[in-house]
Write an enzyme that holds these catalytic residues in place. Sequence first.
Site, short mmCIF file in Angstrom:
data_model
loop_
_atom_site.label_atom_id
_atom_site.label_comp_id
_atom_site.label_asym_id
_atom_site.label_seq_id
_atom_site.Cartn_x
_atom_site.Cartn_y
_atom_site.Cartn_z
N HIS A 114 143.18 23.97 94.08
CA HIS A 114 143.23 24.86 95.13
C HIS A 114 142.27 25.94 94.78
O HIS A 114 142.29 26.70 93.78
CB HIS A 114 144.55 25.53 95.51
CG HIS A 114 144.72 26.66 96.60
ND1 HIS A 114 144.07 26.48 97.82
CD2 HIS A 114 145.07 27.54 96.30
CE1 HIS A 114 144.02 27.54 98.28
NE2 HIS A 114 144.99 28.49 97.55
N ASN A 156 139.25 31.35 99.73
CA ASN A 156 140.66 30.60 99.82
C ASN A 156 140.97 30.14 101.20
O ASN A 156 141.40 30.96 102.03
CB ASN A 156 141.65 31.56 99.14
CG ASN A 156 143.24 31.07 99.14
OD1 ASN A 156 143.42 30.01 99.71
ND2 ASN A 156 144.10 31.58 98.44
N CYS A 164 149.27 26.87 100.48
CA CYS A 164 148.05 26.41 99.77
C CYS A 164 148.52 25.17 99.17
O CYS A 164 147.64 24.54 98.60
CB CYS A 164 147.69 27.47 98.78
SG CYS A 164 147.12 29.01 99.91
N1 ACO Z 1 138.07 46.03 95.10
C1 ACO Z 1 138.14 46.96 94.23
N2 ACO Z 1 139.19 47.08 93.31
C2 ACO Z 1 140.36 46.60 93.96
C3 ACO Z 1 140.32 45.56 94.76
C4 ACO Z 1 139.15 45.03 95.38
N3 ACO Z 1 139.20 44.35 96.50
N4 ACO Z 1 141.69 45.05 94.99
C5 ACO Z 1 142.47 45.81 93.95
N5 ACO Z 1 141.68 46.60 93.40
C6 ACO Z 1 141.96 47.59 92.31
C7 ACO Z 1 143.50 47.69 92.12
O1 ACO Z 1 143.84 48.77 93.26
C8 ACO Z 1 143.62 48.25 90.61
O2 ACO Z 1 143.06 49.60 90.45
P1 ACO Z 1 144.04 50.45 89.48
O3 ACO Z 1 143.89 49.96 88.22
O4 ACO Z 1 143.32 51.60 89.73
O5 ACO Z 1 145.45 50.30 90.08
C9 ACO Z 1 142.41 47.32 90.09
O6 ACO Z 1 141.53 46.78 91.14
C10 ACO Z 1 142.95 45.98 89.34
O7 ACO Z 1 143.98 45.40 90.61
P2 ACO Z 1 144.60 44.04 89.96
O8 ACO Z 1 145.44 43.56 91.05
O9 ACO Z 1 145.23 44.16 88.71
O10 ACO Z 1 143.43 43.03 90.05
P3 ACO Z 1 143.38 41.69 89.39
O11 ACO Z 1 142.48 41.40 88.10
O12 ACO Z 1 144.76 41.05 89.22
O13 ACO Z 1 142.55 40.86 90.69
C11 ACO Z 1 143.38 39.52 92.45
C12 ACO Z 1 143.27 40.81 91.82
C13 ACO Z 1 141.85 38.98 92.55
C14 ACO Z 1 144.01 39.29 93.89
C15 ACO Z 1 144.19 38.50 91.52
O14 ACO Z 1 145.15 39.06 91.24
C16 ACO Z 1 144.38 36.98 92.07
O15 ACO Z 1 143.50 36.39 92.33
N6 ACO Z 1 145.72 36.78 92.16
C17 ACO Z 1 146.00 35.56 92.69
C18 ACO Z 1 146.01 35.26 94.25
C19 ACO Z 1 146.01 34.05 94.76
O16 ACO Z 1 145.46 32.97 93.89
N7 ACO Z 1 146.79 33.46 95.54
C20 ACO Z 1 146.89 32.01 95.92
C21 ACO Z 1 147.82 31.61 96.66
S1 ACO Z 1 147.37 32.09 98.19
C22 ACO Z 1 148.49 31.28 99.31
O17 ACO Z 1 149.29 30.62 99.02
C23 ACO Z 1 148.21 31.54 100.85
#
Ligand code: ACO
Length: 336
Positions: free
Chosen positions: A259, A289, A118
């Site tokens: 990004h 993304n 990315c």
């Molecule tokens: N729908 C519903 N619930 C979900 C989902 C979903 N799609 N995904 C995860 N959950 C649940 C989890 O299981 C967890 O449940 P639990 O509390 O019972 O264990 C809860 O939701 C919270 O999960 P988290 O992972 O803590 O959620 P978070 O608020 O961190 O959001 C996300 C997750 C959106 C992936 C976030 O962490 C994020 O955006 N991270 C950055 C990712 C990114 O920017 N990548 C960029 C680089 S990509 C590249 O270079 C190719």
Amino acid sequence: MLLQQSGFGIAVTGSGSCTPQVTLDNNGLSQMVETSDEWIVARTGIRYRRLADDRTSLCDLAVTAARRAIEMARLAPADIDLIVLATSSPDDLFGSAGQIQYQLGATKAVAFDLTAACSGFVFGLVTASQFIRTGVYQNVLLIGADILSRWVNWSDRGTCILFGDGAGAVVLQAAETDSLLGFEIRSDGTQNASLNLAYKAESKALIEGVTIGQGGFHPITMNGQEIYRFAVKKVPEVIEKAVFRANISVAEIDWLLLHQANQRILDAVAQRLNIPAQKVISNLANYGNTSAASIPIALDEAVREGKIKRGDTIAAAGFGAGLSWGCAIFQWGASK
Ligand code: ACO
């Protein structure tokens, strides 16, 4: 690394983009994995993503985006000296830039792929600019393109909600005035396991005593929380460093072009830098993304909407797998 001091300047004179027709909304995703539109919108800001169908190649998207950028720059494909394709999902592991060169009819251009996930567009911008700065090339086409839907685990709700496909491109030209004001690019391989699309070898004995590994690539795996923390900490730092190198102040940035990973990351970075929300470019609700394509697609849309105007100062920052991250500060358009 102070860029204004010598040699040839760089002007960013054209942009183009192309996204596939097929749209998958959050309700569609909730038919595939346990999730909901409310959860995805609240945690990411993403509502739709465009997906390449089984007949659409990365080259198809990249060539269309490139043609639009070349046209805006008022050049012809035969004027292009160098094509840099930033991608992590080429049609061919040996590289797809050569195929793009052929399809465009960019007969005199040399072409190669660059992989930085990315961060690919920002790394590509810095790389391409070196060839102009040294006086070697005049007209460079930089493309950021990815079809990550090929590599997503569509049963992993933590990652499959995030990604979409697309391509964006810019034309960089040698100029008397330098529009690339400053940059800073960084890598940290210690955190590679937090986000990768790794090769997994399976042992294959060719003859007695000669065993090789022959396998394939895993779907994308990511520790979302770690990547989130990394982005919110490192991206403001690298922007501040690039601002320092550009010898401007954060207040002089007209547009923050990050990004397009997650709206919460965009908001947090802007807040840390005290950049008001109206200066933050965001189109991730529509595309998710798109990896190396996300910055040039958002740039192209903002330019064509008339939001970004000639002379505006843009801080473009990418971050992602590697881990890699970086920021380039540039002014849009041909010099007056
Ligand atoms: N729908 C519903 N619930 C979900 C989902 C979903 N799609 N995904 C995860 N959950 C649940 C989890 O299981 C967890 O449940 P639990 O509390 O019972 O264990 C809860 O939701 C919270 O999960 P988290 O992972 O803590 O959620 P978070 O608020 O961190 O959001 C996300 C997750 C959106 C992936 C976030 O962490 C994020 O955006 N991270 C950055 C990712 C990114 O920017 N990548 C960029 C680089 S990509 C590249 O270079 C190719």
